[in-house]
Design a protein around this motif. Structure first.
Motif, mmCIF file in Angstrom:
data_model
loop_
_atom_site.group_PDB
_atom_site.id
_atom_site.type_symbol
_atom_site.label_atom_id
_atom_site.label_comp_id
_atom_site.label_asym_id
_atom_site.label_seq_id
_atom_site.Cartn_x
_atom_site.Cartn_y
_atom_site.Cartn_z
ATOM 1 N N LEU A 94 18.716 -12.957 -66.286
ATOM 2 C CA LEU A 94 19.071 -11.977 -65.253
ATOM 3 C C LEU A 94 18.882 -12.581 -63.866
ATOM 4 O O LEU A 94 19.758 -12.449 -63.001
ATOM 5 C CB LEU A 94 18.201 -10.723 -65.404
ATOM 6 N N GLN A 95 17.756 -13.264 -63.667
ATOM 7 C CA GLN A 95 17.498 -13.877 -62.356
ATOM 8 C C GLN A 95 18.542 -14.944 -62.020
ATOM 9 O O GLN A 95 18.962 -15.072 -60.867
ATOM 10 C CB GLN A 95 16.100 -14.508 -62.337
ATOM 11 N N PHE A 96 18.963 -15.675 -63.033
ATOM 12 C CA PHE A 96 20.011 -16.680 -62.829
ATOM 13 C C PHE A 96 21.306 -16.026 -62.356
ATOM 14 O O PHE A 96 21.952 -16.491 -61.408
ATOM 15 C CB PHE A 96 20.248 -17.448 -64.135
ATOM 16 N N CYS A 97 21.704 -14.942 -63.013
ATOM 17 C CA CYS A 97 22.941 -14.260 -62.626
ATOM 18 C C CYS A 97 22.844 -13.710 -61.205
ATOM 19 O O CYS A 97 23.806 -13.792 -60.424
ATOM 20 C CB CYS A 97 23.252 -13.140 -63.612
ATOM 21 N N LEU A 98 21.686 -13.160 -60.864
ATOM 22 C CA LEU A 98 21.497 -12.644 -59.510
ATOM 23 C C LEU A 98 21.548 -13.783 -58.489
ATOM 24 O O LEU A 98 22.131 -13.647 -57.408
ATOM 25 C CB LEU A 98 20.162 -11.898 -59.406
ATOM 26 N N ARG A 99 20.938 -14.917 -58.834
ATOM 27 C CA ARG A 99 20.955 -16.062 -57.914
ATOM 28 C C ARG A 99 22.381 -16.564 -57.695
ATOM 29 O O ARG A 99 22.758 -16.950 -56.583
ATOM 30 C CB ARG A 99 20.076 -17.192 -58.468
ATOM 31 N N LEU A 100 23.177 -16.563 -58.750
ATOM 32 C CA LEU A 100 24.578 -16.972 -58.623
ATOM 33 C C LEU A 100 25.300 -16.087 -57.609
ATOM 34 O O LEU A 100 26.017 -16.596 -56.729
ATOM 35 C CB LEU A 100 25.274 -16.887 -59.989
ATOM 36 N N ILE A 101 25.123 -14.781 -57.711
ATOM 37 C CA ILE A 101 25.774 -13.865 -56.765
ATOM 38 C C ILE A 101 25.239 -14.099 -55.350
ATOM 39 O O ILE A 101 26.005 -14.064 -54.371
ATOM 40 C CB ILE A 101 25.569 -12.405 -57.191
ATOM 41 N N GLU A 102 23.946 -14.360 -55.241
ATOM 42 C CA GLU A 102 23.368 -14.642 -53.921
ATOM 43 C C GLU A 102 24.028 -15.860 -53.288
ATOM 44 O O GLU A 102 24.431 -15.831 -52.113
ATOM 45 C CB GLU A 102 21.857 -14.886 -54.056
ATOM 46 N N ARG A 103 24.127 -16.921 -54.052
ATOM 47 C CA ARG A 103 24.699 -18.168 -53.530
ATOM 48 C C ARG A 103 26.184 -18.017 -53.204
ATOM 49 O O ARG A 103 26.679 -18.539 -52.205
ATOM 50 C CB ARG A 103 24.524 -19.283 -54.567
ATOM 51 N N LEU A 104 26.890 -17.311 -54.063
ATOM 52 C CA LEU A 104 28.340 -17.249 -53.952
ATOM 53 C C LEU A 104 28.812 -16.237 -52.913
ATOM 54 O O LEU A 104 29.827 -16.464 -52.238
ATOM 55 C CB LEU A 104 28.935 -16.893 -55.323
ATOM 56 N N MET A 105 28.076 -15.152 -52.758
ATOM 57 C CA MET A 105 28.597 -14.036 -51.955
ATOM 58 C C MET A 105 27.720 -13.625 -50.781
ATOM 59 O O MET A 105 27.994 -12.612 -50.130
ATOM 60 C CB MET A 105 28.868 -12.833 -52.864
ATOM 61 N N GLY A 106 26.668 -14.405 -50.516
ATOM 62 C CA GLY A 106 25.881 -14.145 -49.317
ATOM 63 C C GLY A 106 25.071 -12.869 -49.348
ATOM 64 O O GLY A 106 25.009 -12.144 -48.349
ATOM 65 N N VAL A 107 24.463 -12.573 -50.500
ATOM 66 C CA VAL A 107 23.619 -11.383 -50.592
ATOM 67 C C VAL A 107 22.224 -11.774 -51.068
ATOM 68 O O VAL A 107 21.978 -12.928 -51.435
ATOM 69 C CB VAL A 107 24.210 -10.323 -51.547
ATOM 70 N N ARG A 108 21.319 -10.809 -51.076
ATOM 71 C CA ARG A 108 19.960 -11.066 -51.534
ATOM 72 C C ARG A 108 19.497 -9.935 -52.431
ATOM 73 O O ARG A 108 19.703 -8.755 -52.110
ATOM 74 C CB ARG A 108 19.014 -11.180 -50.336
ATOM 75 N N TYR A 109 18.892 -10.297 -53.574
ATOM 76 C CA TYR A 109 18.300 -9.326 -54.484
ATOM 77 C C TYR A 109 16.781 -9.459 -54.415
ATOM 78 O O TYR A 109 16.240 -10.550 -54.581
ATOM 79 C CB TYR A 109 18.749 -9.567 -55.924
ATOM 80 N N GLU A 110 16.104 -8.354 -54.195
ATOM 81 C CA GLU A 110 14.643 -8.368 -54.115
ATOM 82 C C GLU A 110 14.097 -7.331 -55.089
ATOM 83 O O GLU A 110 14.393 -6.131 -54.971
ATOM 84 C CB GLU A 110 14.194 -8.034 -52.695
ATOM 85 N N ARG A 111 13.299 -7.784 -56.044
ATOM 86 C CA ARG A 111 12.752 -6.847 -57.026
ATOM 87 C C ARG A 111 11.721 -5.939 -56.369
ATOM 88 O O ARG A 111 10.885 -6.392 -55.573
ATOM 89 C CB ARG A 111 12.139 -7.596 -58.201
ATOM 90 N N VAL A 112 11.794 -4.663 -56.702
ATOM 91 C CA VAL A 112 10.868 -3.668 -56.163
ATOM 92 C C VAL A 112 10.026 -3.135 -57.320
ATOM 93 O O VAL A 112 10.555 -2.555 -58.267
ATOM 94 C CB VAL A 112 11.635 -2.511 -55.476
ATOM 95 N N GLU A 113 8.725 -3.358 -57.244
ATOM 96 C CA GLU A 113 7.824 -2.941 -58.311
ATOM 97 C C GLU A 113 7.377 -1.492 -58.109
ATOM 98 O O GLU A 113 7.400 -0.962 -56.999
ATOM 99 C CB GLU A 113 6.595 -3.857 -58.348
ATOM 100 N N GLY A 114 6.943 -0.878 -59.198
ATOM 101 C CA GLY A 114 6.314 0.427 -59.110
ATOM 102 C C GLY A 114 7.250 1.605 -58.951
ATOM 103 O O GLY A 114 6.800 2.703 -58.618
ATOM 104 N N VAL A 115 8.538 1.393 -59.184
ATOM 105 C CA VAL A 115 9.484 2.502 -59.075
ATOM 106 C C VAL A 115 9.491 3.269 -60.404
ATOM 107 O O VAL A 115 9.701 2.684 -61.461
ATOM 108 C CB VAL A 115 10.904 1.981 -58.754
ATOM 109 N N ALA A 116 9.267 4.566 -60.338
ATOM 110 C CA ALA A 116 9.250 5.388 -61.550
ATOM 111 C C ALA A 116 10.682 5.658 -61.995
ATOM 112 O O ALA A 116 11.439 6.337 -61.304
ATOM 113 C CB ALA A 116 8.522 6.699 -61.283
ATOM 114 N N LEU A 117 11.048 5.117 -63.170
ATOM 115 C CA LEU A 117 12.407 5.272 -63.683
ATOM 116 C C LEU A 117 12.349 5.848 -65.096
ATOM 117 O O LEU A 117 11.315 6.359 -65.502
ATOM 118 C CB LEU A 117 13.137 3.929 -63.622
ATOM 119 N N TRP A 118 13.432 5.776 -65.860
ATOM 120 C CA TRP A 118 13.491 6.462 -67.147
ATOM 121 C C TRP A 118 12.713 5.758 -68.255
ATOM 122 O O TRP A 118 12.456 6.335 -69.304
ATOM 123 C CB TRP A 118 14.936 6.679 -67.580
#
Length: 650
Positions: free
Chosen positions: A351-375
């Motif tokens: 997953l991190q690899f795929c996110l890094r690819l998008i970061e490099r290719l399209m000029g964006v940044r993904y930052e993991r956010v801990e502690g979010v209450a989800l399903w």
């Protein structure tokens, strides 16, 4: 998504852009949220109906759409993923109520007349108004009163049946029992920790991380057959009845508008334009692959004969043999074993690899956010932002692993669409089911495909939320995700894995070269199958009164492998029971566009200049420009099918 509707039902998530995602303790809490959401939406609708049609009317209409997304989308999505059955049941009930609200909204004469009166200020407004008017018309707003009532009744029933169809697959909970001896050849990681019955037999579910490895590796044909039959019959007889009713109701719905079939009614709004053009395209695909399919099946027949020590003339290739002998031939000819990739592609790092690819290719940044209450505790949350400016763009939620009663395929949900006019951030949910021990290269390709949909959602920069991301035409929506799939075969791209996981052993370049060589093997069988699915879908909705199962048996029976008596593939074909009806051809149509768009990158799949241009032209514009216009602007020419058909010849 979800606004503060139920008080304690929601958990604050201040670190993610946009409102918090709902965290329900039980079904009652979701029902309360659904009740409040529909009440607020109705109140907002009444205010909108009383509004003057002035220069700000279209923005007000979009604000209403945005609120509907926030009030309802998350509540409806949870039926696919929530571990609590009461929440899933409440989510399904909520989905039906929102569907009824939507069909009534589509027939709102006040809003329809307002849209007709509105004076667009530019091309974006014109495209938005055109889409609105088409939506109202297709919902039946302009029909005579009696037919309008019938259209709503039909639409509500079709929605109800679609939910039932998917529930019958998701909640069936099929477990196929096997002795350990019957699992000869299947990697222990697939079955070692599975539950067992009172006789000590291993109980295997039909999720992807179980089904596909077993089909590829089980030495015993009887084992493969039992698992294949269980999978192909998901949904069972009850879903065949549901599908038959859906088909008839859609035919009746189309007839209200003077269309001879649901396919005719649907395709007039698509890139293809009409049924004849889609059928001609599918005929071209069939002509390009059918001889190759026959050759590949003969190869598989010889491989099976050799494996069993029998004369070729005594051997017949069955449907449950396809994956097993295809993998044997790939290993023999190209030294490629998909399961050998798992140690190199751990799920989280993949997953991190795929996110890094998008970061490099399209000029964006993904930052993991801990502690979010989800399903579920294992669901991950990411904040998505523009790398250059730091501007927040939206959020991404990722549910990686299989579990009981979870949606068992791979998909992306656009839960919240962006809008630049209001600074509205997006929210995408990526749901997959991967082996915790690692991904095959095929599965890495699937992950990148589904991430491509979420990228379309997250990187949309449209003025209006109703034109954002994956709101594009159905026969274009798969193109942005399909375009990226091929990136996993690029050695330079795969080197990004070292950036996200320095301790991971790099996949040997020779394995990638072998995988590239093996990639084309089986293409005839694979694309013929896609062509059959698409042709069946169009035939099912062509207006003739035919039983879905009988039609499938006839069409599959005409293929080289024939129809397997007792199999019920249409019972699990959720695409055509829901929102891909008369539109499954769009996967192949989108692939044509995707493969042509890939040519813009030449030999450098990490070209950030081209990637940024692709982001700014194709992804950012959503549906505020027609797809043919976007692709032409990106490529500098009209798109064509050369790359697609050239690839079929490889």
């Amino acid at each position: 998504m979800g606004l503060a509707l139920g008080g304690a039902a929601l958990a604050a998530t201040p670190t993610l852009p946009g409102p918090p995602f709902p965290n329900y303790a039980n079904g009652d809490a979701l029902k309360a949220s659904c009740d409040a959401g529909l009440k607020r939406a109705t109140e907002h609708l009444h205010r909108l109906e009383q509004r003057t049609v002035d220069a700000g009317w279209l923005a007000a209409m979009d604000a209403f759409n945005a609120e509907i997304e926030d009030l309802g989308n998350a509540d409806q999505f949870l039926s696919a993923v929530h571990p609590d059955k009461s929440v899933r049941d409440a989510s399904e009930a909520c989905e039906l109520r929102w569907s009824e609200f939507a069909t009534a909204l589509g027939q709102n004469e006040v809003l329809f007349e307002a849209a007709r009166k509105f004076k667009p200020r530019d091309a974006i407004d014109r495209e938005m108004v055109k889409t609105l008017l088409e939506g109202f018309e297709d919902a039946g707003v302009a029909l005579p009163a009696e037919q309008r009532v019938q259209a709503k009744k039909l639409a509500d029933r079709i929605s109800e049946l679609g939910v039932e169809f998917q529930r019958n697959i998701r909640d069936e909970g099929v477990r196929v029992p096997f002795t350990e001896a019957e699992l000869k050849g299947v990697p222990e990681s697939v079955w070692k920790n599975a539950k067992r019955d009172d006789a000590g037999r291993v109980l295997l579910g039909l999720d992807y991380p179980t089904f596909f490895p077993l089909q590829q590796t089980a030495e015993l044909e009887a084992t493969r057959e039992r698992m294949w039959r269980a999978k192909i019959n998901e949904g069972g007889e009850k879903n065949l009845k549901v599908l038959a009713e859906i088909v008839q109701l859609r035919k009746q719905y189309a007839a209200l508008f003077g269309a001879t079939s649901w396919a005719e009614f649907t395709l007039r709004r698509r890139m293809a334009g009409n049924v004849a053009k889609a059928q001609a395209f599918l005929a071209d695909v069939k002509g390009a692959v059918q001889e190759r399919e026959r050759r590949e099946i003969e190869d598989l027949r010889r491989a099976k004969a050799e494996h069993l020590g029998l004369p070729v003339e005594q051997v017949h290739v069955e449907r449950w043999d396809l994956q097993f002998y295809t993998e044997r031939l790939r290993r023999a000819r190209f030294s490629v074993d998909q399961n050998a990739f798992r140690p190199y592609f751990p799920p989280q790092e993949s997953l991190q690899f795929c996110l890094r690819l998008i970061e490099r290719l399209m000029g964006v940044r993904y930052e993991r956010v801990e502690g979010v209450a989800l399903w579920h505790p294992e669901v991950q949350a990411y904040r998505v932002s523009d790398a250059a400016s730091g501007k927040p763009l939206g959020s991404l939620l990722v549910d990686l692993y299989p579990r009981d009663d979870k949606y068992n395929h791979a998909a992306q949900w656009s839960l919240r669409n962006a809008a630049t006019a209001t600074g509205r951030p997006s929210l995408a949910a990526l749901v997959v089911n991967f082996d915790r021990k690692g991904l095959t290269l095929d599965e890495l390709e699937t992950l990148l495909h589904e991430l491509g949909h979420s990228v379309h959602t997250n990187l949309s920069a449209t003025r209006y939320s109703q034109q954002a991301g994956t709101t594009v035409k159905r026969d274009f929506v798969e193109a942005p995700s399909q375009m990226l799939q091929d990136w996993v075969y690029d050695k330079q791209v795969l080197k990004l894995f070292g950036e996200v996981c320095p301790s991971c052993k790099p996949v040997p370049e020779a394995m990638i070269e072998q995988a590239r060589a093996a990639k084309d093997y089986g293409k005839g069988v694979r694309e013929s199958r896609q062509q059959l699915f698409a042709s069946y879908d169009l035939a099912l909705y062509d207006g003739q009164a035919r039983d879905p199962m009988a039609l499938w048996a006839e069409m599959e029976g005409a293929t080289p492998l024939g129809y397997v008596k007792g199999s019920m593939f249409p019972a699990g074909f959720a695409h055509i029971a829901t929102n891909y009806s008369a539109g499954y051809y769009g996967y192949l149509w989108s692939l044509v566009v995707a493969m042509d768009m890939r040519t813009a990158f030449g030999g450098n799949r990490l070209d950030a200049k081209v990637g940024k241009r692709y982001r700014d032209i194709v992804l950012a514009n959503g549906s505020q420009k027609p797809p043919t216009e976007l692709v032409k602007q990106f490529l500098g020419r009209e798109f064509n099918a050369k790359a697609f058909f050239d690839d079929l010849k490889k």
